[in-house]
Design a protein around this motif. Structure first.
Motif, PDB file in Angstrom:
ATOM      1  N   VAL A 108     -74.768 -10.095  53.010  1.00 41.07           N
ATOM      2  CA  VAL A 108     -74.399  -8.812  52.413  1.00 41.07           C
ATOM      3  C   VAL A 108     -74.585  -7.688  53.437  1.00 41.07           C
ATOM      4  O   VAL A 108     -73.708  -6.847  53.645  1.00 41.07           O
ATOM      5  N   THR A 109     -75.729  -7.700  54.104  1.00 40.88           N
ATOM      6  CA  THR A 109     -75.995  -6.693  55.142  1.00 40.88           C
ATOM      7  C   THR A 109     -75.049  -6.848  56.320  1.00 40.88           C
ATOM      8  O   THR A 109     -74.569  -5.848  56.890  1.00 40.88           O
ATOM      9  N   GLU A 110     -74.746  -8.092  56.703  1.00 36.34           N
ATOM     10  CA  GLU A 110     -73.851  -8.348  57.831  1.00 36.34           C
ATOM     11  C   GLU A 110     -72.474  -7.730  57.594  1.00 36.34           C
ATOM     12  O   GLU A 110     -71.924  -7.058  58.478  1.00 36.34           O
ATOM     13  N   VAL A 111     -71.916  -7.925  56.430  1.00 33.10           N
ATOM     14  CA  VAL A 111     -70.593  -7.370  56.142  1.00 33.10           C
ATOM     15  C   VAL A 111     -70.625  -5.846  56.188  1.00 33.10           C
ATOM     16  O   VAL A 111     -69.740  -5.207  56.786  1.00 33.10           O
ATOM     17  N   ILE A 112     -71.639  -5.260  55.589  1.00 33.06           N
ATOM     18  CA  ILE A 112     -71.751  -3.795  55.582  1.00 33.06           C
ATOM     19  C   ILE A 112     -71.896  -3.262  57.002  1.00 33.06           C
ATOM     20  O   ILE A 112     -71.256  -2.271  57.385  1.00 33.06           O
ATOM     21  N   ASP A 113     -72.713  -3.933  57.810  1.00 31.12           N
ATOM     22  CA  ASP A 113     -72.942  -3.476  59.181  1.00 31.12           C
ATOM     23  C   ASP A 113     -71.683  -3.603  60.042  1.00 31.12           C
ATOM     24  O   ASP A 113     -71.364  -2.696  60.825  1.00 31.12           O
ATOM     25  N   VAL A 114     -70.954  -4.718  59.905  1.00 36.02           N
ATOM     26  CA  VAL A 114     -69.743  -4.886  60.711  1.00 36.02           C
ATOM     27  C   VAL A 114     -68.668  -3.902  60.275  1.00 36.02           C
ATOM     28  O   VAL A 114     -67.943  -3.350  61.120  1.00 36.02           O
ATOM     29  N   ALA A 115     -68.558  -3.659  58.973  1.00 42.33           N
ATOM     30  CA  ALA A 115     -67.583  -2.674  58.503  1.00 42.33           C
ATOM     31  C   ALA A 115     -67.875  -1.309  59.116  1.00 42.33           C
ATOM     32  O   ALA A 115     -66.961  -0.603  59.569  1.00 42.33           O
ATOM     33  N   ALA A 116     -69.151  -0.934  59.153  1.00 44.12           N
ATOM     34  CA  ALA A 116     -69.510   0.348  59.764  1.00 44.12           C
ATOM     35  C   ALA A 116     -69.205   0.350  61.256  1.00 44.12           C
ATOM     36  O   ALA A 116     -68.664   1.327  61.797  1.00 44.12           O
ATOM     37  N   LYS A 117     -69.539  -0.741  61.935  1.00 43.08           N
ATOM     38  CA  LYS A 117     -69.298  -0.850  63.371  1.00 43.08           C
ATOM     39  C   LYS A 117     -67.813  -0.721  63.706  1.00 43.08           C
ATOM     40  O   LYS A 117     -67.436  -0.083  64.700  1.00 43.08           O
ATOM     41  N   GLU A 118     -66.967  -1.322  62.871  1.00 42.87           N
ATOM     42  CA  GLU A 118     -65.528  -1.311  63.129  1.00 42.87           C
ATOM     43  C   GLU A 118     -64.816  -0.117  62.501  1.00 42.87           C
ATOM     44  O   GLU A 118     -63.586  -0.036  62.548  1.00 42.87           O
ATOM     45  N   GLY A 119     -65.574   0.789  61.908  1.00 40.89           N
ATOM     46  CA  GLY A 119     -64.962   1.977  61.322  1.00 40.89           C
ATOM     47  C   GLY A 119     -64.137   1.688  60.087  1.00 40.89           C
ATOM     48  O   GLY A 119     -63.143   2.384  59.818  1.00 40.89           O
TER      49      GLY A 119
END
Length: 459
Positions: A108-119
């Protein structure tokens, strides 16, 4: 007037930049990895492969366009549930299943973090998941569920009695709830659109309007040419039955949703739901809901659970009777919404293995790999599956490649008409069990539902 179909509410109301037109395959081609399916599983796999090994030639083949299937139609639950965890505990022991659950929590955290990283602005709100009981029998199941989740390491999960539940969200007849922080609301289409764009920035080749008719060792066959690669990955979830030889592999289970018009502030004042939790219940015919970023309620359930011959819907269109049933479900939960306009209705299919266990596998001898069978929990599970496929392909032994769902095998579904008859009978039994439990107020699950669970392979 209710807009029925149009892929989904998410597509009908998306105001972000239009998705780019991606060219279909036009001739034979080669790659290092060819991925069949442009949904979450396929795109996440392409993303992680290309990010980890930039020199890899990765090609994605999608029959319609990225997010046409479940990835663009789901309920927007990014949460830590995974199909088959209890079965994996039986097969491999509790510690192995515990590792799988912990990996899902982290996902769950991984998806949120990658979404933020990729804008990627996917309307993410991490409000957790609230599972609600509305009858004594549901409350008994909820308590057992809550205890089981604590046993799988969710020490941050909390249980709420009836007043505390209704103080959080004013759900009619609520008698208790269990909340976990390992969940978030997302806009599914915005997530899949952003993910596809991120893949292309890394150099992934995506061909849309390119249906794959056959997957074979080291090749994916389409009407326009064959793509040959050392690895061919099947990431087709509920559309798997359309592939040659895969008719009985995973059952395309139908799920339908409706969305209300935006609700005014005074309605939200009466409903609560200020935490934007995604909401489910403990009924046998399970429901799921979210408060959208534009203050609607999107709510879903099974509707017509399965179409004869593993057929899928036409661009998300659903039956009028299903819209009526879901509207009744909405007002059962929230009576104050009686008469509220239902602006959108749609359907989609999810992949269901015969034993209801999600799985990831890779056969290095043939180069064939797959991931799926998420049984409706794919928004987060697809990400974990993709990272696992990456590590398997790159021959990188990690904690992920040793999880108990790797290389799991399951028997095929029964041929027709037994498959159709069985699923229809199964969900008729579940609906009758729900009616009986509501009417009798008994604190135990009905024998009919227990029998249906055994027949279905869910328990």
């Amino acid at each position: 007037m209710t807009i029925n179909g149009g892929i989904s509410f998410w597509y009908a109301t998306d105001t972000t930049a239009p998705r780019p037109a991606r060219a279909p395959l036009t001739r034979d081609a080669t790659a290092d990895v060819v991925i069949v399916g442009g949904g979450y599983t396929g795109l996440w796999t392409a993303y992680y492969l290309k990010a980890s090994a930039p020199d890899l030639r990765v090609t994605v083949l999608e029959q319609k366009f990225c997010g046409y299937g479940a990835s663009g139609r789901n309920g927007g639950w990014l949460y830590n549930g995974i199909a088959g965890r209890d079965r994996y505990a039986e097969l491999h022991g509790h510690p192995a299943a515990l590792r799988l659950q912990q990996a899902m929590n982290d996902t769950v955290t991984e998806v949120i973090d990658v979404a933020a990283k990729e804008g990627i602005d996917a309307d993410v709100h991490r409000g957790g998941v609230l599972e609600v009981a509305r009858s004594p029998a549901q409350l008994s199941r909820l308590r057992a569920f809550h205890t089981a989740e604590l046993g799988f390491g969710e020490t941050d999960r909390t249980f709420h009695d009836a007043p505390a539940t209704r103080a959080r969200v004013d759900i009619a007849d609520a008698v208790g709830s269990s909340w976990t922080p390992h969940g978030a609301r997302v806009h599914p289409l915005k997530l899949v659109k952003g993910l596809a764009a991120a893949c292309e920035r890394l150099g992934v080749v995506i061909h849309e309007s390119t249906p794959v008719t056959e997957i074979a060792p080291r090749r994916a066959v389409t009407p326009y040419g064959t793509v040959r690669a050392p690895f061919v990955l099947r990431c087709t979830e509920g559309f798997t039955a359309a592939l040659k030889g895969q008719k009985r592999t995973w059952l395309p289970m139908n799920s339908s949703m409706i969305a209300t018009a935006p609700l005014p502030a005074e309605v939200w004042d009466s409903l609560g739901w200020s935490g934007h939790e995604v909401i489910g219940d403990m009924a046998h015919a399970y429901m799921y809901a979210q408060r959208t970023a534009d203050d609607r309620i999107a709510i879903g359930g099974r509707g017509v659970p399965y179409r004869y011959g593993s057929r899928t819907d036409h661009d998300g269109r659903t039956q009028p009777a299903t819209i009526t049933a879901l509207t009744s479900l909405l007002t059962s939960f929230f009576p104050q919404l009686t008469g509220t306009e239902i602006t959108h209705a749609w359907s989609g299919v999810l992949g269901v293995p015969r034993d209801w266990c999600a799985a990831v596998s890779l056969d290095r001898t043939t180069g064939l790999g797959l991931a799926g069978g998420y049984v409706g929990s794919g928004v987060a599970t697809a990400n974990l599956a993709a990272r696992t496929l990456r590590d398997l392909i790159l021959e990188n032994p990690t904690d992920l490649t040793s999880l108990p769902w790797v290389d799991h095998r399951v028997r095929r579904w029964e041929p027709e008409p037994f498959r159709w008859l069985g699923v229809q009978a199964l969900y008729a039994a579940y609906r009758e069990a729900d009616r009986h439990e509501t009417a009798t107020h008994r604190p135990t699950t009905t024998p009919l539902a227990r029998l249906a669970d055994r027949v279905s392979g869910r328990h």
